[in-house]
Scaffold this motif. Sequence first.
Motif, mmCIF file in Angstrom:
data_model
loop_
_atom_site.group_PDB
_atom_site.id
_atom_site.type_symbol
_atom_site.label_atom_id
_atom_site.label_comp_id
_atom_site.label_asym_id
_atom_site.label_seq_id
_atom_site.Cartn_x
_atom_site.Cartn_y
_atom_site.Cartn_z
ATOM 1 N N TYR A 1 17.766 21.064 22.951
ATOM 2 C CA TYR A 1 17.220 19.709 23.088
ATOM 3 C C TYR A 1 18.009 18.732 22.235
ATOM 4 O O TYR A 1 18.696 19.105 21.308
ATOM 5 N N VAL B 1 17.791 15.396 19.832
ATOM 6 C CA VAL B 1 16.884 14.583 18.996
ATOM 7 C C VAL B 1 17.688 13.603 18.170
ATOM 8 O O VAL B 1 18.878 13.805 17.919
ATOM 9 N N SER C 1 19.688 26.404 19.330
ATOM 10 C CA SER C 1 19.398 27.462 18.358
ATOM 11 C C SER C 1 19.927 27.112 16.977
ATOM 12 O O SER C 1 20.571 27.925 16.315
ATOM 13 N N GLY C 2 19.684 25.874 16.577
ATOM 14 C CA GLY C 2 20.068 25.481 15.230
ATOM 15 C C GLY C 2 21.489 24.972 15.106
ATOM 16 O O GLY C 2 21.879 24.425 14.077
HETATM 17 C C1 LIG Z 1 17.224 23.042 15.455
HETATM 18 O O1 LIG Z 1 16.558 24.165 16.022
HETATM 19 C C2 LIG Z 1 16.185 25.133 15.072
HETATM 20 C C3 LIG Z 1 15.482 26.262 15.793
HETATM 21 O O2 LIG Z 1 16.182 26.620 16.942
HETATM 22 C C4 LIG Z 1 15.287 24.524 14.043
HETATM 23 O O3 LIG Z 1 15.049 25.501 13.060
HETATM 24 C C5 LIG Z 1 15.938 23.316 13.400
HETATM 25 O O4 LIG Z 1 15.053 22.686 12.529
HETATM 26 C C6 LIG Z 1 16.345 22.333 14.440
HETATM 27 N N1 LIG Z 1 17.035 21.239 13.836
HETATM 28 C C7 LIG Z 1 16.749 19.981 14.073
HETATM 29 C C8 LIG Z 1 17.540 18.959 13.358
HETATM 30 O O5 LIG Z 1 15.936 19.690 14.928
#
Ligand SMILES: *[C@@H]1O[C@H](CO)[C@@H](O)[C@H](O)[C@H]1NC(C)=O
Length: 794
Positions: free
Chosen positions: A101, A103, A115-116
């Motif tokens: 996604y 953001v 996945s991070g």
């Molecule tokens: C990105 O996704 C991971 C889990 O897949 C999550 O732990 C992490 O907080 C997310 N980072 C952001 C900036 O949304």
Amino acid sequence: MSLSLLLLPLLLALPPPPSAAAQGQTTNISSFSSSDGQWRPGQGQILLSPNATFAAGFQPPFPNASSSSSQYTFSVWYNGISPPTVVWSANPDSPVDASAYLVVTSGGRLFLNSSGVDRWGPNATVATGNSSANLSLSDDGNLVFGAWESFGVPRDTFLPNQNMSGRTLVSKNGRFSFDSANLVFNDTENYWTSPNGEFLNLDDSGKINQNGQPTLSADFGEHVSVPRRLTLGDDGNLRMCSYSQSQWTMVWQAMPELCTIHGLCGRNSICMSDGAEGTYCVCPPGFRSSAAGNYECERKVPVRSPKFLRLDFVNFTGGLNQTKLQARNYSDCEARCRVNSTCLGFMFNYDGTGFCVLQLGQLLYGYWSPGTTTANAMFLKVDQSETDTSNFTGLTSVLETTCPVNVTLPQPPDESNATTRNIVIICTLFAAELISGMAFFWAFLKKYIKYRNMAQTLGLELLPAGGPKRFTLAEIKAATKEFSDPIGRGGFGDVYKGELNDKRVVAVKCLKNVTGGDAEFWAEVTIIARMHHLNLVRLWGFCAEKGQRILVYEYVPNGSLDKFLFRSSRPTEQGETDEAAPMVDEKPMLDWGVRYRIALGVARAIAYLHEECLEWVLHCDIKPENILLGDDFCPKISDFGLAKLRKKEDMVSMSRIRGTRGYMAPEWAKTDQITPKADVYSFGMVLLEVVSGVRNFEMQGSLLDSEDWYFPGWAFDKAFKEMKVEDILDRQIKHAYDDRVHFKLVDRMVKTAMWCLQDRPELRPSMGKVAKMLEGTVEIMEPRKPTIFYLGDD
Ligand SMILES: *[C@@H]1O[C@H](CO)[C@@H](O)[C@H](O)[C@H]1NC(C)=O
Ligand SMILES: *[C@@H]1O[C@H](CO)[C@@H](O)[C@H](O)[C@H]1NC(C)=O
Ligand SMILES: *[C@@H]1O[C@H](CO)[C@@H](O)[C@H](O)[C@H]1NC(C)=O
Ligand SMILES: *[C@@H]1O[C@H](CO)[C@@H](O)[C@H](O)[C@H]1NC(C)=O
Ligand SMILES: *[C@@H]1O[C@H](CO)[C@@H](O)[C@H](O)[C@H]1NC(C)=O
Ligand SMILES: *[C@@H]1O[C@H](CO)[C@@H](O)[C@H](O)[C@H]1NC(C)=O
Ligand SMILES: *[C@@H]1O[C@H](CO)[C@@H](O)[C@H](O)[C@H]1NC(C)=O
Ligand SMILES: *[C@@H]1O[C@H](CO)[C@@H](O)[C@H](O)[C@H]1NC(C)=O
Ligand SMILES: *[C@@H]1O[C@H](CO)[C@@H](O)[C@H](O)[C@H]1NC(C)=O
Ligand SMILES: *[C@@H]1O[C@H](CO)[C@@H](O)[C@H](O)[C@H]1NC(C)=O
Ligand SMILES: *[C@@H]1O[C@H](CO)[C@@H](O)[C@H](O)[C@H]1NC(C)=O
Ligand SMILES: *[C@@H]1O[C@H](CO)[C@@H](O)[C@H](O)[C@H]1NC(C)=O
């Protein structure tokens, strides 16, 4: 403007429609910020530009529109059109799956979270440090987030109004790049440089603004607000496309000849074009496809003792040292390659320039390009034991239509037994002959240089280097033995045969009624002398003394074409054509092959005069008398450039007096501007005579008595209405006309003549086009019937 004719429809691989659209439920947003939470691929949300020209969102990555792939890239596409066309992607090389996604973090960072891992390329992080920053899309297609913009990091496409300067496109496959001025393969191998400097931007009208002259698309200005794009394809070609009538149409391209793009084929391989938009790679003789793949080829037998195979029209442009050498002749070039073990072959041009390039160390970026007018070939080094023969051929037929080649012509045949005479010209030994021809050329050139030096020591530096020699009247008189051997009487003056001190045989033309002073005459003569073409009679010098205006030409032994073409009106003599004792005075028959060669040679020479010379030179007096035939029936045009020394009124009255009105274009009779198309008309008439063997105004029979009888119109009706082309063929060699062998040649000659003889100058093709029509390299449309509107009141 006929620009639209240039539009070449092109079906390019098109990216898929938005996956979201398929799901039927679209949420349209105009900006995306941290308050919008997560933007997931499956949720059918798109970001629209204010007037909805562009959209951005998640897309399946590559062309397969129907693929049910669960991979996505975040892209920008042309939204208003069908199918939507992707112009930019955030993560083309690392697509994400449906769980990822987008953001905007509270820290003001754009994060494509898979996945991070942040997949938002090209630099992983787009951070503004401003929590209220949002992602938006402009009507130009620019995706903006704070100070970051997608226009700054283009992929394979530039859009109108995008600043290109200093920015680089990379093809989807990553093999090619365009740095706003150069096309480059594999980061280092430059294969195209913009001739007009760096690209600055593309505007809505189809103009690429550059440091130098702008580049205009084929539809420049026609459709100002259609979608456009400049895309670097996976084939390494840079193309501008515009969208109209529901499809993308190519309106400009950097590389019309795809095979000259580097890297389409691998080591030792030769790129061939299939004539449409595709290319393929083949291995040269002595090589086979390499196990390594990549369209590479490998040698079958290592070279111990070398021999060379000729590959016509093949050019390898990626040797270690592509230095052009000045070889004395073919053998010289070959010898240099033979002794050097790093030399894998060499390229040689049969144009007398000594063009010789040794192919050292590697054979890269080879391509086959038979369309070129220069007679170039690659000579590939292989082992003596190699049994492969070259199938890259075609040069022979070009050489047959150029000079020098040795042809032997039949004597006028005996009607009774010659019906199936095979008249194909065979030049098996042409290579050897060619070499001797070149040797002769170089010998001549050396002399030529000597003359130049001599002229300089005599204080004639006024003439540009390479200018014609200035003779004294005494020299001319000595050479012609006081003008004792007249060989011709042309419109411009009488011609005498002579021999210079150095044994060169010359034709000396004493001009009459030349206007203008010495300086003007010098200037004109210098221009004439600068024209070098195999099919032009060479001007060696001149004399301007005591009011005399004399030109010294090379002597062309076989005399003019009319002597061969138009025989006395008595029927062909039977019984006199005993092969063992040919009549001394009897001219040999010009067979179809030779006639074709003459037509093509003359066409090329006129095209050269019109198009390739620095000054535009109209001949203005093309007729069989001015087409001389060399030793091997190689045609050579004489009297070119002389029209410039005369006034138009003179030309017209002169031609009328001599009754050669038949060769003059209709516009001569009017007060119209005389353009190169007047020469095209005259050439058309000559061409028709070459086919028919009769003078256009001396056609035997009663038809001529009719007031409105017009030779081209008559021939047109015969060939295209009655479909009896045989009726217009020269009776004397009609029996030698073999439909299967000659139809194409003769058909091309007749059709081309018809186009040349159109009464409206603008309908006639240019001389360059005429040469191509005769060669058969362009398609000839069905001609219209030539008509005449000035005959009768003339
Ligand atoms: C990105 O996704 C991971 C889990 O897949 C999550 O732990 C992490 O907080 C997310 N980072 C952001 C900036 O949304
Ligand atoms: C969203 O935009 C698309 C494309 O412009 C349009 O077809 C569709 O009607 C729009 N949907 C809504 C809900 O406005
Ligand atoms: C996608 O298209 C390429 C060629 O265009 C083809 O080779 C490939 O198999 C296709 N993939 C799918 C999943 O259809
Ligand atoms: C990101 O891109 C900007 C400009 O496009 C460039 O100046 C910067 O060096 C890049 N950062 C990284 C980490 O590549
Ligand atoms: C933060 O972004 C908002 C919206 O893009 C803008 O109006 C504002 O000026 C920015 N603030 C700073 C400190 O850059
Ligand atoms: C949208 O805006 C762009 C840029 O101002 C303009 O070129 C284009 O014609 C507009 N398109 C429509 C459909 O109004
Ligand atoms: C690209 O360049 C590299 C190094 O410059 C070279 O090793 C490689 O063989 C080249 N690739 C091709 C396909 O020519
Ligand atoms: C081969 O190609 C190069 C580069 O395109 C060009 O400069 C050269 O003239 C060509 N050689 C021949 C013999 O046509
Ligand atoms: C390339 O060839 C030319 C002529 O033989 C020579 O002068 C030059 O030094 C060569 N360059 C290299 C890098 O071998
Ligand atoms: C072949 O020619 C190249 C370039 O001119 C030169 O560097 C090399 O030494 C030569 N090799 C031999 C064996 O003569
Ligand atoms: C030469 O032969 C090869 C293999 O048969 C073929 O692929 C290639 O197209 C041929 N080349 C020409 C110029 O016909
Ligand atoms: C042409 O052929 C004849 C005989 O076959 C020969 O004597 C003559 O030298 C040849 N001419 C040239 C230019 O090779």
